[in-house]
Design a protein around this motif. Structure first.
Motif, mmCIF file in Angstrom:
data_model
loop_
_atom_site.group_PDB
_atom_site.id
_atom_site.type_symbol
_atom_site.label_atom_id
_atom_site.label_comp_id
_atom_site.label_asym_id
_atom_site.label_seq_id
_atom_site.Cartn_x
_atom_site.Cartn_y
_atom_site.Cartn_z
ATOM 1 N N VAL A 58 17.592 11.822 8.616
ATOM 2 C CA VAL A 58 16.592 12.722 8.369
ATOM 3 C C VAL A 58 17.180 14.415 8.165
ATOM 4 N N ALA A 59 18.151 14.128 7.491
ATOM 5 C CA ALA A 59 19.026 15.343 6.912
ATOM 6 C C ALA A 59 18.520 15.073 5.494
ATOM 7 N N TRP A 60 17.682 14.032 5.160
ATOM 8 C CA TRP A 60 16.914 14.020 4.321
ATOM 9 C C TRP A 60 15.222 13.854 3.431
ATOM 10 N N LEU A 61 15.401 13.804 4.560
ATOM 11 C CA LEU A 61 13.852 13.325 4.555
ATOM 12 C C LEU A 61 13.417 15.495 5.355
ATOM 13 N N ASP A 62 12.078 15.719 4.359
ATOM 14 C CA ASP A 62 11.700 17.048 4.569
ATOM 15 C C ASP A 62 10.578 16.687 6.104
ATOM 16 N N LEU A 64 0.345 -1.510 0.353
ATOM 17 C CA LEU A 64 0.009 0.038 -0.093
ATOM 18 C C LEU A 64 1.136 1.099 0.248
ATOM 19 N N ALA A 65 1.903 1.362 0.972
ATOM 20 C CA ALA A 65 2.763 2.288 1.039
ATOM 21 C C ALA A 65 3.260 2.168 -0.455
ATOM 22 N N GLY A 66 4.072 1.621 -1.611
ATOM 23 C CA GLY A 66 4.353 1.730 -1.960
ATOM 24 C C GLY A 66 3.280 2.579 -3.522
ATOM 25 N N ILE A 67 2.394 1.690 -3.248
ATOM 26 C CA ILE A 67 0.984 2.604 -4.476
ATOM 27 C C ILE A 67 0.869 3.702 -4.157
ATOM 28 N N ALA A 82 13.003 -0.402 4.429
ATOM 29 C CA ALA A 82 12.029 -0.353 3.472
ATOM 30 C C ALA A 82 13.459 0.652 2.262
ATOM 31 N N PHE A 83 14.326 1.524 3.249
ATOM 32 C CA PHE A 83 15.143 2.549 2.355
ATOM 33 C C PHE A 83 15.983 3.134 2.696
ATOM 34 N N ARG A 84 16.975 3.078 2.397
ATOM 35 C CA ARG A 84 18.265 4.128 2.859
ATOM 36 C C ARG A 84 18.971 5.177 2.580
ATOM 37 N N LEU A 85 18.970 6.329 3.562
ATOM 38 C CA LEU A 85 19.281 7.026 3.219
ATOM 39 C C LEU A 85 20.708 7.617 3.282
ATOM 40 N N PHE A 131 7.439 2.041 6.317
ATOM 41 C CA PHE A 131 6.484 2.576 5.654
ATOM 42 C C PHE A 131 5.690 3.311 6.067
ATOM 43 N N PHE A 132 4.873 2.999 7.084
ATOM 44 C CA PHE A 132 4.163 4.383 7.309
ATOM 45 C C PHE A 132 4.164 6.170 7.314
ATOM 46 N N LEU A 133 5.663 6.296 7.902
ATOM 47 C CA LEU A 133 7.052 7.401 7.693
ATOM 48 C C LEU A 133 7.156 7.881 6.139
ATOM 49 N N ALA A 134 7.025 6.970 5.375
ATOM 50 C CA ALA A 134 7.602 7.006 3.959
ATOM 51 C C ALA A 134 5.698 7.993 3.535
#
Length: 611
Positions: A327-331, A182-185, A288-291, A237-240
C-alpha cells in the motif's frame, strides 16, 4: 518501509538471482535466457508461438515457470531500489534485462507470446516500472542509445496491447484471464497515452470490466471460479484498474467498487484469527504485480490490507506480522471509493454466502478461542469448463484456535504428471464422500470438467449461541449404474463443543463408498478403534466415525499409487498429510462423524476446562 530490503533484492537480481512464486529463488543470470524454463532448464524453440505446445515439457519445460519469470515482477524491485537510493547500478541492471528481453523475444516468437494474459501481466509490471523510473524523461533513456531503447520498448508495448485486443479470452475461457487482459489494456492506455487508438481500446476495456466484475464476482463477494486464491489475483486486476481510473479523474462505478468491497468482506470472513484461509479450488501463487519484494507473501493478508486502505476499513487490516509494503506504493489519496456500503467489515461479519455456496460456522470469531468452519455447498466453478474448480462438493473445513485441523489439501501443480493434477483437484483429496472410485464431477483435462456435480435441496438454519445446521445433496453420482445420491447433514453445537457430520448414501447396487478426512500437518493423529485422537502442543480433539454397515477405517499417509494423503501449501510443493479413510462396498450406508474438543484454547495456547 525499509529501503534496505529493496536494495538487497535489487542487488540479488543484478547478480542473476530471481524469486519466483512465494519463496523459491533461481539463478537466471544478469541477462536471463528468457525462453529457458528456470525449473527444468529446457530451452524452448525460437519459432512462431502458435506452433508451440505449452503442455509439452520436453519442448518448453514447465510453462508456469517460464511465464512467471517473463511477467517481470522482479523488474519492479529494480525500479523501486533505484527510486529509493538513486543508485545507477539498479537502473543499469534493469536496462540489461530489458535489452536482453527485447532481443530474445521478438513479437510472436517463442513461448512468451503464447498467452494474452501473459502479455497483460507484463504490461501491468512494465507500467509500474515506467512510472517508478520517471517515464519518458527517465535517465534510462538519455542519449541516442537510450532513446533507441525507449522506442524499442514503446514499440513492444504497442504490439502487446494490439495482440491482446485481437486475442481476448472469450466464451468458456472468459474467466480471470479476460479480466487480466482488459486490465492490461486499460492500465497501458493510462500509462502510455501516445497512441490515439489506445483511447478507444481503453474505453471498451472499461465497459467490459464494469460488466465482468458483476459476472465473475457474486453479489456476496465470492469469485465465481470457486478458487479462493484466484480471488486475490483477480482483485488486484480490479484494483489496478480502479487506481488508474481514479488517478485519471474518472473513477469506476459504485457497482464496480461495491463488488470489490464484497470480495474483501468474504476474504475477511474466511480468514481465521491467525491468518489461515481454506485452500478451496486452484491456487498457483500468481501475482498481478509485486510491490513488496520480501519472500513468503500472504496474498490474502495483502488483499485485506489493500482493501482496508481503499475502503477505509481498519477492521480488515491483517495482524501486524502479515502486513506488507504494497500500500505504500499505491496512491490511496482519492477517497471516492471509501464507505461504498457504509459497513464496518468484521464488525458485521457475515457467515452465509449463498450465491457462492459457502457457509461458515463457529464461535468466538476473532478471539483466541476461535472455532471457524466452512461447508462447501456451491457450484463446481465458472462457465462451461469450470477450469479452476475442484470436485469438492459438500466438503467441510475446520480450524480450532485459528489453526486448521480439517483441511483442503490445495493444488500442488498444473503441469506435473497428470495423476497428481487429477488427485489434488479430485474428490479423494477433499473432506467428503467418493463413490465408485471416481470423482463427483467428470474431468475432461487439466483445466476442464465435462460433467459437473450440482448441489440440490440445500437448507441452512442458525440458532441462538451460534448453533448451525446445513443439509444439502449433490447429483454427481447419478451417472453411475447404481444412480447414487449423497446427502450431507452438518450440525455444529458451540456449547457442546461438537461438530457432527452425517452422510447419507443411497444407490441401487453396491459400489465402493469412501469417506475422507484430511488433517493438517502439525497435528498428531492416532487411530484407536473407530476414533482418531488428534493433538498438537496445547490442543486435543477427538474424531469418531460410525457406520450402519461394516467397513474399514484406516489412517493413511503419503501413498503414491494412486496418490492419496498429500497436501500442498504452495505451488509446486507437496508434503504428506495424515488422512482418515472409511470404506465399504455398499448400495446404501449411513455414516456419522463426530468431532469434539474438551475445552477452550486459552490465550497461552493451552487446552483447558470451561471457565
Amino acid at each position: 518501509m525499509d529501503a534496505n530490503v529493496y536494495i538487497a533484492e535489487a542487488q540479488a537480481i543484478g547478480h542473476g538471482s530471481v524469486r519466483l512464486f512465494a519463496s523459491h529463488r533461481f539463478d537466471v543470470g544478469p541477462a536471463p535466457q528468457w525462453n529457458r524454463c528456470p525449473l527444468t532448464g529446457v530451452l524452448a524453440p525460437a519459432r512462431a508461438a502458435h506452433s508451440i505446445s505449452i503442455t509439452d515439457r520436453a519442448l518448453v519445460g514447465d510453462i508456469k515457470y517460464v511465464w512467471e519469470l517473463n511477467r517481470h515482477l522482479h523488474w519492479v524491485a529494480l525500479a523501486q531500489a533505484w527510486s529509493l537510493s538513486g543508485d545507477a547500478r539498479h537502473l543499469h541492471a534493469l536496462e540489461v534485462q530489458l535489452r536482453s528481453w527485447l532481443d530474445q523475444c521478438p513479437y510472436g516468437i517463442g513461448p512468451n507470446w503464447t498467452s494474452s494474459l501473459e502479455y497483460a501481466l507484463r504490461l501491468l509490471n512494465w507500467s509500474a516500472v515506467w512510472q517508478l523510473i520517471g517515464g519518458l524523461a527517465s535517465p534510462l533513456f538519455v542519449g541516442a542509445e537510450g532513446q533507441a531503447l525507449r522506442q524499442r520498448w514503446l514499440d513492444s508495448i504497442n504490439l502487446h496491447v494490439r495482440a491482446i485486443s485481437k486475442h481476448f479470452s472469450r466464451h468458456s475461457s472468459a474467466n480471470n484471464h479476460l479480466v487480466g487482459e482488459l486490465a492490461g489494456i486499460f492500465v497501458a492506455a493510462q500509462t502510455w497515452p501516445m497512441w490515439t487508438s489506445f483511447e478507444a481500446l481503453a474505453k471498451q476495456a472499461r465497459l467490459e470490466l464494469e460488466r465482468e466484475v458483476l459476472l465473475q464476482v457474486a453479489p456476496d463477494g465470492v469469485l465465481r471460479e470457486q478458487a479462493f486464491e484466484y480471488a486475490t489475483f483477480t482483485f488486484d486486476f480490479f484494483l489496478a484498474v480502479e487506481r488508474a481510473a481514479a488517478a485519471a479523474g474518472e473513477p469506476m462505478s459504485q457497482a464496480y467498487l461495491a463488488r470489490m468491497q464484497s470480495m474483501c468482506e468474504f476474504t475477511a470472513a474466511i480468514t481465521t484469527v491467525k491468518g489461515a484461509v481454506p485452500q478451496v479450488g486452484d491456487a498457483d501463487g500468481a501475482e498481478a504485480f509485486r510491490l513488496d519484494p520480501r519472500p513468503g507473501r500472504d496474498c490474502f493478508a495483502a488483499m485485506q490490507q489493500k482493501g482496508a486502505a481503499l475502503f477505509g476499513c481498519e477492521a480488515w487490516l491483517p495482524r501486524e506480522q502479515f502486513r506488507r509494503d504494497d500500500v505504500a506504493w499505491l496512491d490511496f489519496s482519492a477517497d471516492g471509493a471509501r464507505s461504498v456500503k457504509g459497513r464496518d467489515g468484521l464488525a458485521q461479519r457475515k457467515l452465509d454466502f449463498p450465491d457462492g455456496g459457502y457457509f461458515l460456522f463457529g464461535r468466538d470469531l476473532g478471539g483466541s478461542n476461535e472455532i471457524l468452519g466452512l461447508v462447501d455447498a456451491g457450484p463446481l466453478g465458472y462457465l462451461g469448463i469450470a477450469a479452476h474448480g475442484h470436485a469438492d462438493a459438500l466438503q467441510v473445513w475446520l480450524s480450532v484456535g485459528g489453526l486448521p485441523v480439517l483441511i483442503d489439501p490445495g493444488t500442488y501443480s498444473y503441469w506435473a504428471d497428470k495423476e497428481w493434477r487429477d488427485y489434488f483437484r479430485g474428490t479423494s483429496a477433499h473432506n467428503t464422500v467418493r463413490i465408485g472410485g471416481v470423482d463427483q464431477s467428470l474431468s475432461g483435462g487439466r483445466f476442464m470438467w465435462t460433467r459437473k456435480a450440482r448441489i440440490e435441496n440445500r437448507s441452512v438454519q442458525r440458532g441462538l449461541g451460534g448453533s448451525f445446521r446445513l443439509v444439502a445433496e449433490h447429483d454427481g453420482y447419478l451417472r453411475l449404474a447404481g444412480r447414487f445420491r449423497h446427502q450431507r447433514r452438518v450440525r455444529f453445537e458451540p456449547l457442546e463443543r461438537s461438530l457432527l457430520v452425517e452422510d447419507v448414501v443411497r444407490g441401487r447396487s453396491p459400489e465402493l463408498v469412501e469417506l475422507f478426512w484430511h488433517f493438517a500437518p502439525g497435528w498428531s493423529a492416532v487411530l484407536d478403534g473407530n476414533q482418531v485422537l488428534l493433538s498438537r502442543p496445547g490442543q486435543a480433539l477427538t474424531l469418531r466415525v460410525e457406520a450402519d454397515v461394516p467397513g474399514r477405517l484406516e489412517l493413511l499417509q503419503a501413498q503414491t499409487n494412486p496418490p492419496l494423503a498429500w497436501c500442498s501449501s504452495a505451488y509446486n510443493e507437496k508434503e504428506p498429510c495424515q488422512t482418515l479413510r472409511w470404506s465399504a462396498n455398499a448400495a446404501q450406508v449411513d455414516l456419522k462423524t463426530l468431532m469434539t474438543w474438551p475445552g477452550d484454547v486459552d490465550r497461552a495456547g493451552r487446552c483447558g476446562e470451561d471457565r
